[in-house]
Every structure is written in C-alpha cells, then in structure tokens.
Design a protein around this motif. Sequence first.
Motif, PDB file in Angstrom:
ATOM      1  N   MET A 169       0.841  -1.174   0.000  1.00  0.00           N
ATOM      2  CA  MET A 169       0.000   0.000   0.000  1.00  0.00           C
ATOM      3  C   MET A 169       0.886   1.237   0.000  1.00  0.00           C
ATOM      4  SD  MET A 169      -2.893  -1.165   2.767  1.00  0.00           S
ATOM      5  CE  MET A 169      -1.681  -1.907   3.840  1.00  0.00           C
ATOM      6  N   LYS A 170       0.404   2.252  -0.714  1.00  0.00           N
ATOM      7  CA  LYS A 170       1.126   3.516  -0.780  1.00  0.00           C
ATOM      8  C   LYS A 170       0.267   4.578  -0.086  1.00  0.00           C
ATOM      9  CE  LYS A 170       2.959   6.934  -3.944  1.00  0.00           C
ATOM     10  NZ  LYS A 170       2.950   7.416  -5.314  1.00  0.00           N
ATOM     11  N   PHE A 171       0.808   5.189   0.978  1.00  0.00           N
ATOM     12  CA  PHE A 171       0.108   6.197   1.769  1.00  0.00           C
ATOM     13  C   PHE A 171       0.598   7.580   1.348  1.00  0.00           C
ATOM     14  CE2 PHE A 171       0.077   2.308   4.109  1.00  0.00           C
ATOM     15  CZ  PHE A 171      -1.102   2.289   4.828  1.00  0.00           C
ATOM     16  N   THR A 172      -0.336   8.469   0.987  1.00  0.00           N
ATOM     17  CA  THR A 172       0.025   9.827   0.582  1.00  0.00           C
ATOM     18  C   THR A 172      -0.826  10.806   1.369  1.00  0.00           C
ATOM     19  OG1 THR A 172       0.467   9.018  -1.664  1.00  0.00           O
ATOM     20  CG2 THR A 172       0.246  11.412  -1.373  1.00  0.00           C
ATOM     21  N   GLU A 173      -0.163  11.677   2.143  1.00  0.00           N
ATOM     22  CA  GLU A 173      -0.901  12.663   2.924  1.00  0.00           C
ATOM     23  C   GLU A 173      -1.432  13.749   1.994  1.00  0.00           C
ATOM     24  OE1 GLU A 173      -0.564  14.301   7.416  1.00  0.00           O
ATOM     25  OE2 GLU A 173       1.277  14.354   6.235  1.00  0.00           O
ATOM     26  N   THR A 174      -2.672  14.171   2.230  1.00  0.00           N
ATOM     27  CA  THR A 174      -3.302  15.212   1.424  1.00  0.00           C
ATOM     28  C   THR A 174      -2.923  16.580   1.982  1.00  0.00           C
ATOM     29  OG1 THR A 174      -5.326  15.364   2.748  1.00  0.00           O
ATOM     30  CG2 THR A 174      -5.274  13.663   1.009  1.00  0.00           C
ATOM     31  N   SER A 175      -3.582  17.619   1.507  1.00  0.00           N
ATOM     32  CA  SER A 175      -3.337  18.973   2.004  1.00  0.00           C
ATOM     33  C   SER A 175      -3.815  19.149   3.442  1.00  0.00           C
ATOM     34  CB  SER A 175      -4.024  19.997   1.100  1.00  0.00           C
ATOM     35  OG  SER A 175      -5.424  19.771   1.081  1.00  0.00           O
ATOM     36  N   LEU A 176      -4.631  18.231   3.942  1.00  0.00           N
ATOM     37  CA  LEU A 176      -5.072  18.251   5.333  1.00  0.00           C
ATOM     38  C   LEU A 176      -4.244  17.239   6.115  1.00  0.00           C
ATOM     39  CD1 LEU A 176      -8.969  18.312   4.935  1.00  0.00           C
ATOM     40  CD2 LEU A 176      -7.393  20.252   5.181  1.00  0.00           C
ATOM     41  N   PRO A 177      -3.445  17.695   7.079  1.00  0.00           N
ATOM     42  CA  PRO A 177      -2.632  16.754   7.849  1.00  0.00           C
ATOM     43  C   PRO A 177      -3.481  15.645   8.461  1.00  0.00           C
ATOM     44  CG  PRO A 177      -2.049  19.021   8.393  1.00  0.00           C
ATOM     45  CD  PRO A 177      -3.279  19.081   7.520  1.00  0.00           C
ATOM     46  N   GLY A 178      -2.997  14.410   8.339  1.00  0.00           N
ATOM     47  CA  GLY A 178      -3.702  13.263   8.894  1.00  0.00           C
ATOM     48  C   GLY A 178      -4.712  12.627   7.962  1.00  0.00           C
ATOM     49  N   VAL A 179      -5.039  13.289   6.850  1.00  0.00           N
ATOM     50  CA  VAL A 179      -5.933  12.722   5.836  1.00  0.00           C
ATOM     51  C   VAL A 179      -5.040  12.131   4.749  1.00  0.00           C
ATOM     52  CG1 VAL A 179      -7.765  13.170   4.155  1.00  0.00           C
ATOM     53  CG2 VAL A 179      -7.733  14.429   6.340  1.00  0.00           C
ATOM     54  N   PHE A 180      -5.193  10.845   4.494  1.00  0.00           N
ATOM     55  CA  PHE A 180      -4.335  10.141   3.538  1.00  0.00           C
ATOM     56  C   PHE A 180      -5.149   9.495   2.428  1.00  0.00           C
ATOM     57  CE2 PHE A 180      -1.697  10.293   7.267  1.00  0.00           C
ATOM     58  CZ  PHE A 180      -0.397  10.285   6.810  1.00  0.00           C
ATOM     59  N   THR A 181      -4.584   9.489   1.225  1.00  0.00           N
ATOM     60  CA  THR A 181      -5.068   8.556   0.219  1.00  0.00           C
ATOM     61  C   THR A 181      -4.209   7.304   0.370  1.00  0.00           C
ATOM     62  OG1 THR A 181      -3.595   9.425  -1.506  1.00  0.00           O
ATOM     63  CG2 THR A 181      -5.856  10.306  -1.420  1.00  0.00           C
ATOM     64  N   ILE A 182      -4.818   6.171   0.104  1.00  0.00           N
ATOM     65  CA  ILE A 182      -4.118   4.896   0.186  1.00  0.00           C
ATOM     66  C   ILE A 182      -4.325   4.192  -1.141  1.00  0.00           C
ATOM     67  CG2 ILE A 182      -3.905   2.704   1.412  1.00  0.00           C
ATOM     68  CD1 ILE A 182      -5.299   4.148   3.823  1.00  0.00           C
ATOM     69  N   ASP A 183      -3.238   3.993  -1.853  1.00  0.00           N
ATOM     70  CA  ASP A 183      -3.302   3.303  -3.141  1.00  0.00           C
ATOM     71  C   ASP A 183      -2.824   1.872  -2.964  1.00  0.00           C
ATOM     72  OD1 ASP A 183      -4.219   5.306  -5.124  1.00  0.00           O
ATOM     73  OD2 ASP A 183      -2.496   6.402  -4.345  1.00  0.00           O
ATOM     74  N   LEU A 184      -3.602   0.971  -3.504  1.00  0.00           N
ATOM     75  CA  LEU A 184      -3.256  -0.444  -3.432  1.00  0.00           C
ATOM     76  C   LEU A 184      -2.106  -0.732  -4.381  1.00  0.00           C
ATOM     77  CD1 LEU A 184      -6.856  -1.960  -3.418  1.00  0.00           C
ATOM     78  CD2 LEU A 184      -5.493  -1.107  -1.500  1.00  0.00           C
ATOM     79  N   GLU A 185      -1.373  -1.787  -4.085  1.00  0.00           N
ATOM     80  CA  GLU A 185      -0.285  -2.227  -4.951  1.00  0.00           C
ATOM     81  C   GLU A 185      -0.601  -3.643  -5.426  1.00  0.00           C
ATOM     82  OE1 GLU A 185       3.481   0.254  -3.335  1.00  0.00           O
ATOM     83  OE2 GLU A 185       2.884  -1.436  -2.071  1.00  0.00           O
ATOM     84  N   PRO A 186      -1.431  -3.724  -6.492  1.00  0.00           N
ATOM     85  CA  PRO A 186      -1.857  -5.043  -6.968  1.00  0.00           C
ATOM     86  C   PRO A 186      -0.689  -5.870  -7.511  1.00  0.00           C
ATOM     87  CG  PRO A 186      -3.154  -3.279  -7.977  1.00  0.00           C
ATOM     88  CD  PRO A 186      -2.017  -2.643  -7.253  1.00  0.00           C
ATOM     89  N   ARG A 187      -0.749  -7.143  -7.240  1.00  0.00           N
ATOM     90  CA  ARG A 187       0.180  -8.110  -7.829  1.00  0.00           C
ATOM     91  C   ARG A 187      -0.675  -9.034  -8.675  1.00  0.00           C
ATOM     92  NH1 ARG A 187       4.523  -9.007  -3.015  1.00  0.00           N
ATOM     93  NH2 ARG A 187       4.606  -6.801  -2.524  1.00  0.00           N
ATOM     94  N   GLY A 188      -0.397  -9.027  -9.961  1.00  0.00           N
ATOM     95  CA  GLY A 188      -1.290  -9.747 -10.855  1.00  0.00           C
ATOM     96  C   GLY A 188      -0.602 -10.731 -11.774  1.00  0.00           C
ATOM     97  N   ASP A 189      -1.447 -11.509 -12.421  1.00  0.00           N
ATOM     98  CA  ASP A 189      -1.031 -12.433 -13.463  1.00  0.00           C
ATOM     99  C   ASP A 189      -2.225 -12.606 -14.400  1.00  0.00           C
ATOM    100  OD1 ASP A 189      -2.809 -14.258 -12.217  1.00  0.00           O
ATOM    101  OD2 ASP A 189      -1.191 -15.227 -11.099  1.00  0.00           O
ATOM    102  N   ASP A 190      -2.236 -13.644 -15.194  1.00  0.00           N
ATOM    103  CA  ASP A 190      -3.307 -13.859 -16.171  1.00  0.00           C
ATOM    104  C   ASP A 190      -4.691 -14.015 -15.533  1.00  0.00           C
ATOM    105  OD1 ASP A 190      -1.428 -13.736 -18.162  1.00  0.00           O
ATOM    106  OD2 ASP A 190      -1.214 -15.910 -18.350  1.00  0.00           O
ATOM    107  N   ARG A 191      -4.737 -14.384 -14.278  1.00  0.00           N
ATOM    108  CA  ARG A 191      -6.013 -14.583 -13.587  1.00  0.00           C
ATOM    109  C   ARG A 191      -6.636 -13.272 -13.138  1.00  0.00           C
ATOM    110  NH1 ARG A 191      -3.817 -17.943  -8.809  1.00  0.00           N
ATOM    111  NH2 ARG A 191      -2.240 -16.351  -9.139  1.00  0.00           N
TER     112      ARG A 191
END
Length: 184
Positions: free
Chosen positions: A1-23
């Motif tokens: 997961m990638k955590f990025t703080e927004t312009s408001l301290p303590g508010v974060f976006t969280i981006d998933l880090e998918p691991r994929g294959d043909d399925r």
Amino acid sequence: MKFTETSLPGVFTIDLEPRGDDRGFFARMYDVGEFAEHGLETDYVQFNTSFSRIKHTFRGMHYQLGASAEVKVVKVIRGELVDFVLDLRDGSPTFGQWTSVTLSAENRTMIYIPRGCAHGFMSMTEDVEMQYFVSNYYDPAAERCVRWNDPMFDVTLPAKPAIISDKDAGAPDFDPVWHLGRES
C-alpha cells in the motif's frame, strides 16, 4: 500500500499495490502493521457499505463528537464518487479547510479520514457502492452534520446535487458551540 498525505494533515489517500497475473490480481486493503507505521488507527469496530443509485447523489458532511468521534477508511467497489473531508479538528492549523479525492472501482484508491473531520461524498456515476471501516459505533447523541454549502467553508461540489436528504440540506450554519461541543 502507498500512503500519501493530502493537504489536510492526517488525511491520507491509500493506493493499493496489486500483484497480478493472467487470472487478475491480489492486493492488501488493510495491514495493521503498515497502518500503525504511518500513525493511523488500527482498531475498527464496524465495516459498512453505502449505495447511491442516482448520479450526483450527495451525502454529508457527517461526523461525531468527543468520545464517539470516528476514523473512516473509505473504498469504492462500484462506480465513482468524489469524497470530501472538512477539517473541524479543534486547534488544527487547517481548521475549516477541505479536500476532495476521486474514488472509483477503477482507481481502487482509498481515503483515510481522521477523527474530528466531517465526511461527505457525491456519486459521479449511477449505482455507486462504497465500503468503509469505522473505528467507533454510531452514537445519535454525538452525531453532527455541517451543511455542504455553508459559506464559512465554501465546499465546491462538482455538480448540483440531484438528491440530498432533508437532514443534510437543512443542516444548520456552523456554530462552534453545537458543532464542536464547545462552551461559549
């Protein structure tokens, strides 16, 4: 997961880090260690879902006071919405400021909303479904709502609400005594 703080301290976006294959792919949405490493809440008592059938449905801006204040972690699983966070944390340097983030089933971004912030969202497609972790139980006596178009905050929605509840539309103008539970 990638955590990025927004312009408001303590508010974060969280981006998933998918691991994929043909399925398809696999991704973690929550990891107690990673949340703790970023100083975020790790104890959640409810996992909720919300469905908005009509495009431009607006819900918010909701929060709870005092010991009932809650952290939310929001993720869209169908459709797209714009999520709004309004900083109402007493003493915060960004008190009264807001931020917004687009959450969709496609981008799989989540948002972390700390205690003391009001939360709302507008559906940008038909049939939007979101899920969210909540750190506290709902307490009707501690529930508060800030009207999205209160001139004190100047929250800008991406469209005119097609649907908004009477309760949300009729929320009172901001009053620190009622909204924050302050003594005057």
